[in-house]
Design a protein around this motif. Structure first.
Motif, PDB file in Angstrom:
ATOM      1  N   LEU A 105       1.249   4.063  -3.027  1.00  4.31           N
ATOM      2  CA  LEU A 105       0.958   5.496  -2.919  1.00  4.31           C
ATOM      3  C   LEU A 105       2.163   6.334  -3.319  1.00  4.31           C
ATOM      4  CD1 LEU A 105      -1.076   6.038   0.373  1.00  4.31           C
ATOM      5  CD2 LEU A 105      -1.898   5.804  -1.962  1.00  4.31           C
ATOM      6  N   MET A 106       3.365   5.914  -2.858  1.00  3.53           N
ATOM      7  CA  MET A 106       4.576   6.672  -3.198  1.00  3.53           C
ATOM      8  C   MET A 106       4.768   6.727  -4.702  1.00  3.53           C
ATOM      9  SD  MET A 106       7.357   5.354  -0.416  1.00  3.53           S
ATOM     10  CE  MET A 106       8.731   6.296  -1.093  1.00  3.53           C
ATOM     11  N   ARG A 161      -9.568   5.680   3.812  1.00  2.81           N
ATOM     12  CA  ARG A 161      -9.066   4.550   4.597  1.00  2.81           C
ATOM     13  C   ARG A 161      -8.902   4.950   6.063  1.00  2.81           C
ATOM     14  NH1 ARG A 161      -5.136   0.007   2.543  1.00  2.81           N
ATOM     15  NH2 ARG A 161      -3.634   0.108   4.213  1.00  2.81           N
ATOM     16  N   VAL A 204      -3.526  12.365   1.154  1.00  4.22           N
ATOM     17  CA  VAL A 204      -2.958  11.972  -0.135  1.00  4.22           C
ATOM     18  C   VAL A 204      -3.827  10.946  -0.868  1.00  4.22           C
ATOM     19  CG1 VAL A 204      -1.480  10.201   0.916  1.00  4.22           C
ATOM     20  CG2 VAL A 204      -0.846  11.162  -1.274  1.00  4.22           C
ATOM     21  N   ASP A 205      -4.515  10.103  -0.120  1.00  4.33           N
ATOM     22  CA  ASP A 205      -5.276   9.025  -0.770  1.00  4.33           C
ATOM     23  C   ASP A 205      -6.786   9.242  -0.655  1.00  4.33           C
ATOM     24  OD1 ASP A 205      -5.372   6.744  -2.299  1.00  4.33           O
ATOM     25  OD2 ASP A 205      -5.306   5.372  -0.594  1.00  4.33           O
ATOM     26  N   TYR A 264       9.220   5.116  -7.536  1.00  7.56           N
ATOM     27  CA  TYR A 264       9.320   6.456  -6.956  1.00  7.56           C
ATOM     28  C   TYR A 264      10.641   7.119  -7.337  1.00  7.56           C
ATOM     29  CZ  TYR A 264       9.728  10.109  -3.449  1.00  7.56           C
ATOM     30  OH  TYR A 264       9.892  11.321  -2.834  1.00  7.56           O
ATOM     31  N   LEU A 268       6.082   7.250   7.630  1.00  2.00           N
ATOM     32  CA  LEU A 268       6.093   7.196   6.166  1.00  2.00           C
ATOM     33  C   LEU A 268       7.442   7.709   5.683  1.00  2.00           C
ATOM     34  CD1 LEU A 268       2.578   8.804   5.681  1.00  2.00           C
ATOM     35  CD2 LEU A 268       3.114   6.380   5.563  1.00  2.00           C
ATOM     36  N   PRO A 269       7.941   7.158   4.589  1.00  4.67           N
ATOM     37  CA  PRO A 269       9.255   7.591   4.119  1.00  4.67           C
ATOM     38  C   PRO A 269       9.276   9.073   3.771  1.00  4.67           C
ATOM     39  CG  PRO A 269       8.575   5.575   3.029  1.00  4.67           C
ATOM     40  CD  PRO A 269       7.391   6.071   3.775  1.00  4.67           C
ATOM     41  N   ALA A 279      10.697  13.094   8.095  1.00  3.29           N
ATOM     42  CA  ALA A 279      10.028  11.894   7.561  1.00  3.29           C
ATOM     43  C   ALA A 279       8.667  12.287   6.969  1.00  3.29           C
ATOM     44  CB  ALA A 279       9.848  10.858   8.669  1.00  3.29           C
ATOM     45  N   THR A 280       8.079  11.370   6.268  1.00  2.57           N
ATOM     46  CA  THR A 280       6.693  11.412   5.765  1.00  2.57           C
ATOM     47  C   THR A 280       6.423  12.380   4.614  1.00  2.57           C
ATOM     48  OG1 THR A 280       5.569  13.138   7.091  1.00  2.57           O
ATOM     49  CG2 THR A 280       5.958  11.022   8.179  1.00  2.57           C
ATOM     50  N   VAL A 281       7.445  13.104   4.154  1.00  6.19           N
ATOM     51  CA  VAL A 281       7.207  14.167   3.169  1.00  6.19           C
ATOM     52  C   VAL A 281       6.521  13.670   1.900  1.00  6.19           C
ATOM     53  CG1 VAL A 281       8.301  15.930   1.739  1.00  6.19           C
ATOM     54  CG2 VAL A 281       9.206  15.420   4.002  1.00  6.19           C
ATOM     55  N   CYS A 282       6.900  12.473   1.460  1.00  7.23           N
ATOM     56  CA  CYS A 282       6.405  12.070   0.139  1.00  7.23           C
ATOM     57  C   CYS A 282       4.931  11.682   0.144  1.00  7.23           C
ATOM     58  CB  CYS A 282       7.279  10.977  -0.464  1.00  7.23           C
ATOM     59  SG  CYS A 282       7.181   9.422   0.387  1.00  7.23           S
ATOM     60  N   LEU A 283       4.330  11.510   1.311  1.00 13.49           N
ATOM     61  CA  LEU A 283       2.900  11.210   1.359  1.00 13.49           C
ATOM     62  C   LEU A 283       2.196  12.171   2.320  1.00 13.49           C
ATOM     63  CD1 LEU A 283       3.077   7.300   1.376  1.00 13.49           C
ATOM     64  CD2 LEU A 283       2.568   8.799  -0.547  1.00 13.49           C
ATOM     65  N   ARG A 301       2.532   6.205  -7.042  1.00 13.33           N
ATOM     66  CA  ARG A 301       1.432   6.916  -7.689  1.00 13.33           C
ATOM     67  C   ARG A 301       1.614   8.436  -7.587  1.00 13.33           C
ATOM     68  NH1 ARG A 301      -4.160   6.605  -4.826  1.00 13.33           N
ATOM     69  NH2 ARG A 301      -3.380   8.540  -3.945  1.00 13.33           N
ATOM     70  N   GLU A 302       1.964   8.906  -6.376  1.00 15.74           N
ATOM     71  CA  GLU A 302       2.131  10.345  -6.182  1.00 15.74           C
ATOM     72  C   GLU A 302       3.290  10.879  -7.008  1.00 15.74           C
ATOM     73  OE1 GLU A 302      -0.091  12.379  -4.569  1.00 15.74           O
ATOM     74  OE2 GLU A 302      -1.107  10.444  -4.764  1.00 15.74           O
ATOM     75  N   LEU A 325      -0.225   5.860  10.352  1.00 13.72           N
ATOM     76  CA  LEU A 325      -0.318   7.326  10.363  1.00 13.72           C
ATOM     77  C   LEU A 325      -1.415   7.870   9.452  1.00 13.72           C
ATOM     78  CD1 LEU A 325       0.839  10.095  11.269  1.00 13.72           C
ATOM     79  CD2 LEU A 325       2.372   9.988   9.312  1.00 13.72           C
ATOM     80  N   TYR A 347       0.809  -1.236   0.000  1.00 13.86           N
ATOM     81  CA  TYR A 347       0.000   0.000   0.000  1.00 13.86           C
ATOM     82  C   TYR A 347       0.837   1.278   0.000  1.00 13.86           C
ATOM     83  CZ  TYR A 347      -3.412   3.535   1.493  1.00 13.86           C
ATOM     84  OH  TYR A 347      -4.184   4.667   1.592  1.00 13.86           O
ATOM     85  N   ARG A 396       2.197  11.151 -10.525  1.00 13.14           N
ATOM     86  CA  ARG A 396       1.297  12.299 -10.665  1.00 13.14           C
ATOM     87  C   ARG A 396       2.090  13.598 -10.757  1.00 13.14           C
ATOM     88  NH1 ARG A 396      -3.765  11.282  -6.441  1.00 13.14           N
ATOM     89  NH2 ARG A 396      -4.737   9.653  -7.675  1.00 13.14           N
ATOM     90  N   ARG A 409       0.789  18.022  10.393  1.00  4.77           N
ATOM     91  CA  ARG A 409       1.430  16.748  10.724  1.00  4.77           C
ATOM     92  C   ARG A 409       2.857  17.013  11.205  1.00  4.77           C
ATOM     93  NH1 ARG A 409       2.818  12.818   5.971  1.00  4.77           N
ATOM     94  NH2 ARG A 409       0.604  12.294   5.902  1.00  4.77           N
TER      95      ARG A 409
END
Lengths: 361, 525
Positions: A32-33, B301, B96-97, A113, A74-75, B88-92, A35-36, B188, A28, A39, B83
Motif C-alpha cells: 500500500l505504501m 478489507r 486508502v485501500d 516508497y 502504520l508508518p 504515525a500513520t500519515v502515509c496510509l 502504491r500510494e 488499524l 500488504y 500514485r 484518525r
C-alpha cells in the motif's frame, strides 16, 4: 532503466512473499505504501547497477520491529525518509538512490516508497536474495560492507545514529532500541557505492519478484498449475506435495520457532516431510533425510492457488506444495556461508546445495 | 418460546422453538422489502402452530441485508473519519485501500489528529482537544453527521477515541459516531474500515430495525427482538441500530450454531450443503472457529471475527460431466467431474428428475435409490457404474474438504445440514460419525433462535509488568464485563475461547491475548 507503476507493485508484493520463505512480514502494508507513493509522486525509476556510476552512493531503506505492530501503527512515511537522509548527512554524501536490503516480505517493497517520494532511483538488487531475521545476515557482511553507519528513526522524529565495530553489534543495539520506539523503527544501513555493490549485491531482485508474481497471476488466469509456474520462475525443485498433519510452535529468545509435519500425496504418497522454521523456513527433511537447508530458499505454497503461506498461517489440513531453490551464489562463499550456515541455526550437518541433492531429477 | 428467522438472499426461513424443540418451521422467498418477507414467515409459523403470540419470549433475526447494502453500494450515508495517531500513520490515510466507487459514495472525508498509543500502552503523542474541535467544525461545515473515529492501538486503550467523540458531539449535537475500539481488533486499517462502514449503515439500520419492529407489531408480538452477530451471539434491537456492521457474515455462523444445537455436539465439523456450494466449518466449544486472515466485504478489507469456512463447488444442482470415452487411457474417475458449475436455484426446472435435461448431482442421488425426489423414472436408465462413481467422487470431495478444516488427525463427528444434505450418502473418511439432524434445512434459523450474548477482549499485554496469569485474568474479566453489558445474565457468563499470540521479532515478552465470553440472555420480565 525502466519505470515501476502501480500494476508492477502488485506482482512484486506476491513475488516478495514467495522470496520471504515464510517470514519477513506480510507485504500488504508495504504494498500500500509503495502504491500510494507511486500514485502521488509518479512511477519509480528502476535502475540496474550497470546503469549507474561506480562512485554513486546507494543507501538501502527498511523497517524493523514486530510485523504485528506495523499493521496497527502504520508508518508515518517521514520516518523512512528521515532515516535515509540522516544517513546521507552523517556520511557527508548525498545518496544517489535506494534499494532493498532483503528480497522477501515487507522490506523488499518498502524502499519503493522512499524512491518515489524523493524521486531517486531504486536499484534492482538486494543484500540477501531472500529474507533473514537478523541485520548482520547479509552478503554485504561477508564482503566487508558495514551496516554502520546505521540510522533508525521513529514517527516522532527521533533519529538514532550508530557506528559500531561489527554488523552484529548493530543488530544487538538496534533490536533493543526498537522496542522503545514502539517495536517499529525505520532504518537506513549498509550504504555502499555502486562499485562495491557490483561485487557484493544480488542482482535483479525486484525483477525476479515481479516475474514470480506475474507468473502466478498468468497461471491462475490460464488455469495452469501455479505451483509449477513458481517453481519454474525461481529455477527450483518440487520437494513435496502433501497435507500438513501437525504444526508445533514455540517462542525461543524472541523468535517464533517451530516445525510442521506433512504427509505426502500423489507422487509423494507414503512419504513424510518435516519443515523447521525460525520466522523463516530453515530446513526440510523428507523421510528424515535433509532435502534442503538454509541458505537455500524453501517456500510453502498453497497446493492449488500457488499463494505463498507464511509460518504464522501454517495449519493442520492445508494442502501444500514445498519448493526449494538455490540461494544466490554469493551465500556459498566461505565467509558468507558462516553467517547463514545450517550450523548457525543449530543443525549439525554440512551445507549441500539443493541442486546437488536434486541433480538429475 | 422463541422464534428464529434467517433472512438470506433467496429464502427467509423461520422456526418456532419451545425450549429445545422445534414446534414449527417455514421457508418463504425473501422480499425486496425485507420486513414483508419476515412478516410472512412469522405469520406462517404462528398460524401453523396455533400459539398465542403472548407466549413468545423473543424473536431472533439473522440478516444479510447490511452486507448486501455495502456489496451493492446502496443506502449508504456519507461518513467522515477522524484518525488519532499523528505523527504515525500519515502515509496510509483512512479509506486508502477502498474501491474508488465506494470511497466516492462515502465521501472520502478523512482527517488525521494527534493521539494514539503504542502496543505497550504508552502514548504516541498527546491528545489535542482543539485539533479535534477544529476537525469537527470542518466536518460540520461539510454537512456531515456520520463520523467514524479510530486511534492507533485503541484495543489497548480507547480513551482518545472516547474523548474525541465527546468533543465531536459538542460541535455536532446528535452526531452518529462509531468508535473503532467498539467493533474491531488489532489491524488499524481493517478496524477503521469497519467503523466507517458502521456509521455508513446506521441510517439504513435504523429504518430496517424499525421495519422489523413494525412487522412484529402487526402480528401483535410484543416480546423483545434481537439481531444475530457474526460471532454467533445476539444484540438487542437498539444495539443493532448502533452496530449494523456486526451482522456481516452472520449467516454461516447461524447455520453452524444451529447444527451444534440440533446435534447436541460442541466440537465437530459442520458440512452445509446448498444448491451450488458446500461450506465446511469447524465448531469449537459450540462456536464457529474464526478465520485467521483478513476478509473482504464489498472490496473493503476487514478483520472481523468471521467464521473460518472453506467452500467447494458441490451442491444439489452441481453439473455432472461423465468421463469421456474418446481416449482409451482416460478411464473412470480420473476425468469424472462433479461441479463446480451448477444449475443453482433452477434445480427444480432443469434437473432430470424434475423434467429437465441436465444431469445434476441430485439426479444421481435419486438414481442411487437413497432418495425419492421428483420423477425417479427419469433417471432409471443411468449407468450404474457412473452413479457409483459420482457418489464416490462426492464423498471424496467432502472428505478432502473436511480433512482440510480439521486441526488434527483424530476422527471427529461431522454434522450435515442444508438443503443439499441428500448428497451425503456414505461414510466420510476421517469422520468418527455422520449426523444428519432433524430440521437440517432450517439450521440457520434455529441458530438464530438459540443464540446467546457475548463479549470480547483483544489486547497486547506486556508480561514485564504482569504475570501471564494476571494478564489472562484481566482479559477474561474484560470480556465477561462486555458480555454482561451486552445483555448477558452475569451468572451464566462463560469463557469460550482464549487465544495467545506471542509477538515475534521482539526481545522481551509481549503477548496478544484474545478472549471471548458468552452468556444467556437475561430473560425479559
Amino acid at each position: 532503466m525502466r519505470l515501476l507503476y502501480e500494476e508492477n507493485i502488485e506482482d512484486i508484493a506476491l513475488g516478495a512473499a514467495v522470496l520471504g520463505t515464510g517470514g519477513g512480514g506480510d507485504p500488504y502494508v508495504g504494498k500500500l505504501m509503495a502504491r500510494e507513493a507511486v500514485r502521488q509522486y509518479g512511477p519509480v525509476e528502476l535502475y540496474t547497477l550497470d546503469e549507474l556510476d561506480d562512485d554513486d552512493l546507494i543507501v538501502p531503506s527498511a523497517g524493523m520491529g514486530a510485523p504485528i505492530v506495523i499493521v496497527e501503527k502504520l508508518p508515518a512515511g517521514d520516518d523512512m525518509i528521515r532515516a535515509f537522509q540522516a544517513l546521507g548527512k552523517y556520511s557527508g554524501r548525498t545518496p544517489r538512490g535506494t534499494m532493498s536490503i532483503e528480497a522477501g516480505g515487507l522490506n523488499s517493497i518498502m524502499p519503493i516508497y522512499v524512491a518515489a517520494r524523493l524521486r531517486i532511483p531504486m536499484v534492482d538488487c538486494d543484500g540477501m536474495g531472500r529474507a533473514f531475521p537478523e541485520i548482520q545476515m547479509t552478503i554485504f557482511t561477508a564482503y566487508g560492507i558495514t551496516a554502520s553507519p546505521f540510522a533508525m528513526s521513529d514517527e516522532r522524529g527521533n533519529v538514532l545514529l550508530m557506528d559500531t565495530v561489527s554488523n552484529k553489534w548493530v543488530e544487538t543495539f538496534a533490536r533493543s532500541c526498537v522496542v522503545h520506539m514502539g517495536a517499529e523503527g525505520m532504518i537506513a544501513l549498509y550504504s555502499a557505492t555502486v562499485k562495491q555493490l557490483k561485487e557484493a549485491a544480488i542482482y535483479g531482485t525486484i525483477t525476479l519478484a515481479e516475474e514470480i508474481g506475474q507468473t502466478v497471476r498468468e497461471a491462475r488466469r490460464n488455469e495452469a498449475n501455479p505451483v509449477d509456474a513458481v517453481r519454474a520462475a525461481v529455477g527450483g525443485f518440487l520437494i513435496f506435495r502433501g497435507k500438513i498433519t501437525d504444526v508445533d510452535r514455540r517462542i525461543e529468545g524472541g523468535w517464533n520457532r517451530g516445525d510442521a509435519t506433512m504427509a505426502g500425496t500423489g507422487e509423494f504418497d507414503g512419504q513424510v516431510l518435516s519443515l523447521d522454521f525460525q520466522n523463516e523456513h530453515l530446513a526440510v527433511r523428507v523421510n528424515g533425510e535433509f532435502a534442503a537447508t538454509v541458505p537455500d530458499l524453501i517456500a510453502v505454497l498453497d497446493g492449488e492457488t500457488g499463494e505463498p503461506i507464511t509460518t504464522e498461517a501454517l495449519r493442520y489440513g492445508m494442502r501444500v506444495a514445498v519448493i526449494a531453490f538455490p540461494c544466490a551464489p554469493q551465500w556459498r562463499e566461505p565467509e558468507a556461508l558462516k553467517l547463514a550456515h545450517p550450523r548457525y541455526f543449530g543443525y549439525d550437518v554440512d551445507y549441500i546445495p539443493v541442486e546437488e541433492r536434486y541433480r538429475g531429477l | 418460546m422463541r422464534i428464529g428467522i434467517d433472512v438470506g438472499g433467496t429464502n427467509t426461513d423461520a422456526v418456532l422453538m419451545d425450549g429445545t424443540s422445534v414446534v414449527s418451521s417455514t421457508k418463504t422467498p425473501t422480499t425486496a422489502n425485507v420486513s414483508e418477507g419476515i412478516a410472512r414467515a412469522l405469520r406462517d409459523v404462528i398460524e401453523d402452530s396455533g400459539i398465542d403470540t403472548a407466549a413468545i419470549d423473543g424473536v431472533m433475526i439473522g440478516t444479510t441485508h447490511f452486507t448486501n447494502a455495502v456489496v451493492e453500494r446502496k443506502h449508504l450515508t456519507p461518513t467522515a473519519c477522524i484518525r488519532l495517531g499523528l505523527p504515525a500513520t500519515v502515509c496510509l490515510p483512512p479509506m486508502v485501500d477502498w474501491p474508488l466507487d465506494l470511497r466516492d459514495i462515502v465521501g472520502g472525508n478523512a482527517h488525521l489528529a494527534h493521539g494514539g498509543h503504542e502496543f505497550d500502552g504508552r502514548e504516541i503523542s498527546a491528545f489535542e482537544p482543539d485539533e479535534v474541535r477544529d476537525i469537527a467544525e470542518k466536518i460540520k461545515a461539510a454537512g456531515l453527521n456520520a463520523i467514524a473515529i479510530s486511534s492507533v492501538f485503541s484495543p489497548v486503550n480507547s480513551i482518545f477515541e472516547e474523548q474525541s467523540a465527546e468533543i465531536v458531539r459538542s460541535v455536532i449535537p446528535g452526531a452518529n459516531i462509531t468508535l473503532s475500539s467498539e467493533i474491531g481488533r488489532i489491524g488499524l486499517l481493517e478496524r477503521e474500515n469497519a467503523a466507517i462502514m458502521n456509521s455508513c449503515l446506521r441510517q439504513l439500520a435504523a429504518r430496517t430495525v424499525d421495519g422489523f419492529k413494525a412487522a412484529l407489531d402487526e402480528l401483535q408480538i410484543t416480546s423483545p427482538f434481537y439481531i444475530s452477530q457474526n460471532d454467533g451471539t445476539l444484540m438487542n434491537a437498539e444495539f443493532a441500530k448502533e452496530y449494523p456492521v456486526l451482522t456481516f457474515a452472520s449467516g454461516p455462523t447461524n447455520s453452524m450454531r444451529g447444527a451444534a444445537f440440533l446435534s447436541g455436539l460442541k466440537d465437530a465439523i459442520v458440512v452445509d450443503v446448498g444448491g451450488t456450494t458446500t461450506d465446511i466449518g469447524v465448531l469449537q466449544h459450540g462456536f464457529p472457529r474464526v478465520a485467521a486472515l483478513a476478509v473482504e466485504i464489498g472490496g473493503v478489507r476487514t478483520n472481523f471475527r468471521m467464521p473460518d469456512t472453506y467452500s467447494i463447488g458441490l451442491g444439489g444442482g452441481s453439473l455432472i460431466s461423465p468421463p469421456s470415452h474418446t481416449s482409451p487411457l482416460s478411464r473412470g474417475e480420473s476425468t469424472l467431474k462433479v461441479g463446480p458449475r451448477s444449475v443453482g436455484y433452477e434445480l427444480t426446472e432443469k434437473a432430470l428428475v424434475f423434467g429437465g435435461d441436465v444431469l445434476t448431482a441430485t439426479d444421481v442421488i435419486v438414481a442411487g435409490g437413497s432418495q425419492d425426489i421428483g420423477d425417479a423414472g427419469a433417471v432409471a436408465d443411468l449407468d450404474r457404474d457412473l452413479v457409483a462413481a459420482v457418489q464416490a467422487r462426492i464423498m471424496e470431495m467432502i472428505a478432502i474438504a473436511v480433512d482440510r478444516m480439521k486441526t488434527s488427525a483424530t476422527p471427529v463427528p461431522v454434522i450435515v445440514v442444508g438443503g443439499g444434505s441428500i448428497l451425503v450418502t456414505g461414510a466420510v473418511e476421517g469422520a468418527s460419525e455422520i449426523i444428519k439432524p432433524d430440521h437440517f434445512p432450517v439450521a440457520n434459523a434455529i441458530g438464530a433462535a438459540i443464540a446467546q450474548v457475548g463479549g470480547e477482549c483483544d489486547r497486547i499485554f506486556s508480561l514485564a509488568e504482569l504475570s501471564r496469569d494476571e494478564a489472562l485474568d484481566q482479559a477474561k474479566q474484560e470480556a465477561s464485563d462486555r458480555a454482561v453489558n451486552a445483555g448477558a445474565a452475569a451468572e451464566s457468563v462463560d469463557i469460550v475461547d482464549v487465544e495467545e499470540v506471542p509477538l515475534a521479532y521482539l526481545p522481551g515478552n509481549a503477548t496478544r491475548i484474545m478472549v471471548k465470553a458468552v452468556g444467556d440472555l437475561v430473560e425479559a420480565g
